[in-house]
Design a protein around this motif. Structure first.
Motif, PDB file in Angstrom:
ATOM      1  N   ILE A  34       0.851  -1.183   0.000  1.00 53.41           N
ATOM      2  CA  ILE A  34       0.000   0.000   0.000  1.00 53.41           C
ATOM      3  C   ILE A  34       0.885   1.232   0.000  1.00 53.41           C
ATOM      4  N   LEU A  35       0.709   2.080  -1.007  1.00 53.29           N
ATOM      5  CA  LEU A  35       1.460   3.325  -1.096  1.00 53.29           C
ATOM      6  C   LEU A  35       0.554   4.439  -0.573  1.00 53.29           C
ATOM      7  N   PRO A  36       0.908   5.062   0.548  1.00 49.81           N
ATOM      8  CA  PRO A  36       0.026   6.051   1.185  1.00 49.81           C
ATOM      9  C   PRO A  36       0.101   7.433   0.543  1.00 49.81           C
ATOM     10  N   CYS A  37      -1.080   8.068   0.434  1.00 49.98           N
ATOM     11  CA  CYS A  37      -1.154   9.438  -0.072  1.00 49.98           C
ATOM     12  C   CYS A  37      -2.506  10.023   0.355  1.00 49.98           C
ATOM     13  N   SER A  38      -2.494  11.117   1.073  1.00 48.89           N
ATOM     14  CA  SER A  38      -3.761  11.702   1.534  1.00 48.89           C
ATOM     15  C   SER A  38      -3.610  13.199   1.763  1.00 48.89           C
ATOM     16  N   ILE A  39      -4.729  13.895   1.626  1.00 48.15           N
ATOM     17  CA  ILE A  39      -4.784  15.332   1.907  1.00 48.15           C
ATOM     18  C   ILE A  39      -5.946  15.580   2.875  1.00 48.15           C
ATOM     19  N   LYS A  40      -6.145  16.835   3.282  1.00 55.32           N
ATOM     20  CA  LYS A  40      -7.131  17.149   4.319  1.00 55.32           C
ATOM     21  C   LYS A  40      -8.514  17.473   3.757  1.00 55.32           C
ATOM     22  N   GLU A  41      -8.758  17.190   2.514  1.00 56.11           N
ATOM     23  CA  GLU A  41     -10.081  17.426   1.926  1.00 56.11           C
ATOM     24  C   GLU A  41     -10.473  16.253   1.039  1.00 56.11           C
ATOM     25  N   THR A 112       5.405   8.763  -7.235  1.00 58.50           N
ATOM     26  CA  THR A 112       4.850  10.076  -6.917  1.00 58.50           C
ATOM     27  C   THR A 112       3.335  10.019  -6.967  1.00 58.50           C
ATOM     28  N   CYS A 113       2.723  10.722  -6.022  1.00 59.82           N
ATOM     29  CA  CYS A 113       1.273  10.912  -5.997  1.00 59.82           C
ATOM     30  C   CYS A 113       1.048  12.401  -6.264  1.00 59.82           C
ATOM     31  N   HIS A 114       0.459  12.699  -7.402  1.00 59.22           N
ATOM     32  CA  HIS A 114       0.424  14.086  -7.890  1.00 59.22           C
ATOM     33  C   HIS A 114      -1.012  14.589  -7.996  1.00 59.22           C
ATOM     34  N   PHE A 115      -1.235  15.804  -7.464  1.00 61.86           N
ATOM     35  CA  PHE A 115      -2.531  16.488  -7.589  1.00 61.86           C
ATOM     36  C   PHE A 115      -2.325  17.719  -8.470  1.00 61.86           C
ATOM     37  N   PRO A 116      -2.485  17.605  -9.779  1.00 61.31           N
ATOM     38  CA  PRO A 116      -2.174  18.720 -10.680  1.00 61.31           C
ATOM     39  C   PRO A 116      -3.059  19.945 -10.491  1.00 61.31           C
TER      40      PRO A 116
END
Length: 302
Positions: A34-41, A112-116
């Motif tokens: 599991i590759l973790p990636c999270s934001i607050k929304e 990389t986990c990218h939010f463009p």
């Protein structure tokens, strides 16, 4: 899925450590990662794109407001097709993590986990998939097996040793040492790669000095891992090797020093035999009686 439960799932599929500020996820070959990636929304209506770094970036997983690689969105790299999934029920909590099923050695590398559309927000991490090696006792998980060492040949220069490692990842460094820890001169290592695993061979020629014990050391600096195997060379092999050279030089010396003397002695012997034959011939002639001459009438005395 609540946050505590999510942490439990992550811990079961590998472990995460931090190195120089970046995350490293480590799992055994064949397990899930599991590759973790999270934001607050919430990311339900967001776009996030997972890629694997390398000479050519590979598309691992893309989610775009409900569309993703597993429901018709094109562009996923063949290496990850059918093996990557996300967590739909966690999207509303800002969780954009992914799971890679049945990990392979070739999955190792940077991701990389990218939010463009969120100021280009990007998360970096590294996945390390440790090979699983098998021996007579069963399966052993590790970065690299103990090297195989053997005597390859005995030459005039010394005893030739071979060290071999198969199926290692990441690529290891090999070196030969004596029992005092001194690094020995060696030939250039032979390296081949298949399915992300490395096969490395290193040869060296040793001579009898202060030790007959030699060690092949295998090191993987990225994993802070080291293993070694030791081989002891019989002193007889060094004696045979040096003795062979000594005998060869002795024969050469005999050839260069004794041969002229032998030829001279042979010539003198021939001359001596010839003299004896000549003298023998003269002596035989002296012993023979003089031939009788016919008498004439003047030689008769009355």
């Amino acid at each position: 899925m609540s946050l505590p439960l999510w942490i439990s799932v992550l811990s079961l599929t590998g472990f995460v450590v931090k190195s120089n500020g970046s995350k490293i996820i480590r799992v055994s070959e064949g397990s899930d990662a599991i590759l973790p990636c999270s934001i607050k929304e919430s990311v339900v209506q967001k776009l996030f794109d997972w890629r694997k770094d390398g000479e050519k970036k590979k598309e691992v997983f893309m989610y775009d407001a409900g569309l993703h690689y597993n429901n018709g969105l094109p562009g996923q790299d063949d290496q990850f097709r059918g093996r990557v999934s996300h967590f739909p029920d966690q999207l509303k909590f800002g969780n954009a993590s992914i799971r890679i099923n049945n990990t392979k050695i070739t999955d190792s590398g940077g991701y990389t986990c990218h939010f463009p559309h969120i100021n280009g927000l990007t998360f970096y991490m590294k996945l390390v998939v440790d090979p699983v090696f098998k021996d007579r006792s069963g399966e052993i998980s590790g970065a690299v097996p103990k090297p195989s060492v053997m005597i390859l040949d005995v030459t005039d220069s010394g005893v030739r040793l071979k060290c071999e490692v198969q199926g290692a990842f990441p690529k290891p460094e090999l070196r030969w040492k004596d029992s005092d820890g001194n690094i020995l001169d060696a030939e250039e290592a032979e390296i081949s790669e298949r399915d992300g695993r490395y096969h490395v061979t290193l040869q060296t020629t040793v001579t009898s000095t202060t030790t007959t014990s030699f060690q092949c050391v295998v090191q993987q600096k990225d994993l802070n891992h080291e293993t070694a195997s030791t081989i002891t060379v019989s002193e007889k092999l060094f004696v045979n090797s040096s003795g062979k050279v000594c005998i060869e030089w002795l024969l050469i010396g005999i050839g260069l020093g004794v041969l002229p003397t032998a030829v001279l002695a042979l010539l003198l012997a021939f001359k001596f035999i010839r003299i004896i034959r000549i003298r023998g011939t003269k002596k035989n002639k002296e012993d023979e009686p003089e031939p009788m001459m016919p008498l004439s009438s003047d030689d008769i005395t009355v």
